[in-house]
Scaffold this motif. Structure first.
Motif, short mmCIF file in Angstrom:
data_model
loop_
_atom_site.label_atom_id
_atom_site.label_comp_id
_atom_site.label_asym_id
_atom_site.label_seq_id
_atom_site.Cartn_x
_atom_site.Cartn_y
_atom_site.Cartn_z
N ASP A 2 30.15 9.83 -38.54
CA ASP A 2 28.89 10.51 -38.24
C ASP A 2 27.79 9.48 -37.93
O ASP A 2 27.65 8.50 -38.65
CB ASP A 2 28.47 11.36 -39.43
N GLN A 3 27.04 9.76 -36.87
CA GLN A 3 26.07 8.76 -36.42
C GLN A 3 24.88 9.43 -35.76
O GLN A 3 25.03 10.49 -35.12
CB GLN A 3 26.75 7.83 -35.41
N VAL A 4 23.71 8.82 -35.91
CA VAL A 4 22.48 9.32 -35.30
C VAL A 4 21.78 8.15 -34.61
O VAL A 4 21.56 7.11 -35.24
CB VAL A 4 21.54 9.93 -36.35
N THR A 5 21.39 8.35 -33.36
CA THR A 5 20.69 7.32 -32.60
C THR A 5 19.43 7.91 -32.00
O THR A 5 19.49 8.94 -31.31
CB THR A 5 21.57 6.77 -31.47
N GLN A 6 18.30 7.26 -32.25
CA GLN A 6 17.04 7.74 -31.71
C GLN A 6 16.54 6.79 -30.63
O GLN A 6 16.67 5.57 -30.75
CB GLN A 6 15.97 7.86 -32.81
N SER A 7 15.94 7.38 -29.60
CA SER A 7 15.34 6.57 -28.55
C SER A 7 14.11 7.26 -27.99
O SER A 7 14.00 8.50 -28.05
CB SER A 7 16.36 6.34 -27.42
N PRO A 8 13.13 6.47 -27.50
CA PRO A 8 13.09 5.02 -27.60
C PRO A 8 12.72 4.59 -29.01
O PRO A 8 12.36 5.41 -29.85
CB PRO A 8 11.98 4.66 -26.61
N SER A 20 8.84 13.07 -24.36
CA SER A 20 9.90 13.55 -25.25
C SER A 20 10.56 12.41 -25.99
O SER A 20 10.72 11.31 -25.43
CB SER A 20 10.98 14.30 -24.44
N LEU A 21 10.93 12.67 -27.22
CA LEU A 21 11.71 11.74 -28.02
C LEU A 21 13.13 12.28 -28.12
O LEU A 21 13.34 13.50 -28.21
CB LEU A 21 11.13 11.61 -29.43
N ASN A 22 14.10 11.37 -28.12
CA ASN A 22 15.51 11.78 -28.12
C ASN A 22 16.21 11.43 -29.42
O ASN A 22 15.95 10.38 -30.02
CB ASN A 22 16.24 11.11 -26.95
N GLU A 70 22.61 16.39 -28.74
CA GLU A 70 21.32 15.74 -28.93
C GLU A 70 20.21 16.75 -29.20
O GLU A 70 20.37 17.95 -28.96
CB GLU A 70 20.97 14.87 -27.72
N SER A 71 19.12 16.20 -29.67
CA SER A 71 17.93 17.00 -29.89
C SER A 71 16.76 16.26 -29.26
O SER A 71 16.73 15.02 -29.22
CB SER A 71 17.66 17.19 -31.39
N PHE A 72 15.81 17.03 -28.76
CA PHE A 72 14.60 16.46 -28.20
C PHE A 72 13.40 16.98 -28.97
O PHE A 72 13.34 18.14 -29.36
CB PHE A 72 14.45 16.84 -26.72
N LEU A 73 12.45 16.08 -29.15
CA LEU A 73 11.16 16.46 -29.71
C LEU A 73 10.14 16.26 -28.60
O LEU A 73 9.83 15.13 -28.22
CB LEU A 73 10.80 15.62 -30.93
#
Lengths: 110, 115
Positions: A2-8, A20-22, A70-73
């Motif tokens: 299980d892994q979570v990566t946020q960008s930028p 937007s944030l990813n 993925e999710s976007f904010l």
């Protein structure tokens, strides 16, 4: 795994400039995806939980969306007070604990 | 939602001493969590504390260093023992609400500096 990566990692916006944030994730099964806001030196503030692909939630200038990967904010017309670190976390259905991304530091300039 | 308080909010401690951090919640919860956040980093889970059972520690964290108590459904303590400068972090407690919705809330944190 299980892994979570946020960008930028960091994002600078002018006041009023939407963006937007990813948050990309890999889990065997998703119980929920959380978004938090964290101001320097403070605990994370709960924003949203999303549960299934296609779900959307809104709060003031923030809207969170979720797909299977993925999710976007989305931040619409941000203000300087929106400056903070935004954290994404997934709650796998095979575990009792959240898996956090490293966060996106957002700076909104007046 | 939940209102979570932590004491102390911050402290400066000397190497080799211990500090106990308190976490109080305004409603009864089954699961409480303790996290550490080192400067510029994301959150790392230290342990899960359920009332009436021993805390469950994550890899890299041991009971002798981070003893936890959970005497009831609204309160927990985390002790940071025999501190070193590497223990300088923000320590956060968190509670989970389950049911039709999953929500996890965090306390305001305890900023610890070890000199």
């Amino acid at each position: 795994e299980d892994q979570v990566t946020q960008s930028p990692e960091a994002l600078r916006l002018q006041e009023g400039e939407s963006s937007s944030l990813n948050c990309s994730y890999t889990v065997s099964g998703l119980r929920g995806l959380f978004w938090y806001r964290q101001d320097p030196g403070k605990g994370p503030e709960f924003l949203f939980t999303l549960y299934s692909a296609g779900e959307e939630k809104e709060k003031e200038r923030l809207k969170a969306t979720l797909t299977k990967k993925e999710s976007f904010l989305h931040i619409t017309a941000p203000k300087p007070e929106d400056s903070a670190t935004y954290l994404c976390a997934v709650y796998p259905d095979s575990s009792y604990k959240l898996i956090f991304g490293s966060g996106t530091r957002l700076l909104v300039r007046p | 939602s939940a209102v979570i308080s932590q004491k102390p909010s911050r402290d400066i401690c000397q190497r080799g001493t211990s500090l106990t951090i308190q976490c109080q919640v305004d409603s009864q919860v089954t699961m409480m969590f303790w996290y550490r956040q080192q400067p510029g980093q994301s959150l790392t889970l230290i342990a899960t504390a359920n009332q009436g059972s021993e805390a469950t520690y994550e890899s890299g964290f041991v009971i002798d260093k981070f003893p936890i108590s959970r005497p009831n459904l609204t309160f927990s303590t985390l002790t940071v023992s025999n501190m070193s400068p590497e223990d300088s972090s923000i320590y956060l407690c968190s509670v989970e609400f389950t049911g039709p919705l999953y929500e996890q809330y965090f306390g305001p944190g305890t900023r610890l500096t070890v000199t």
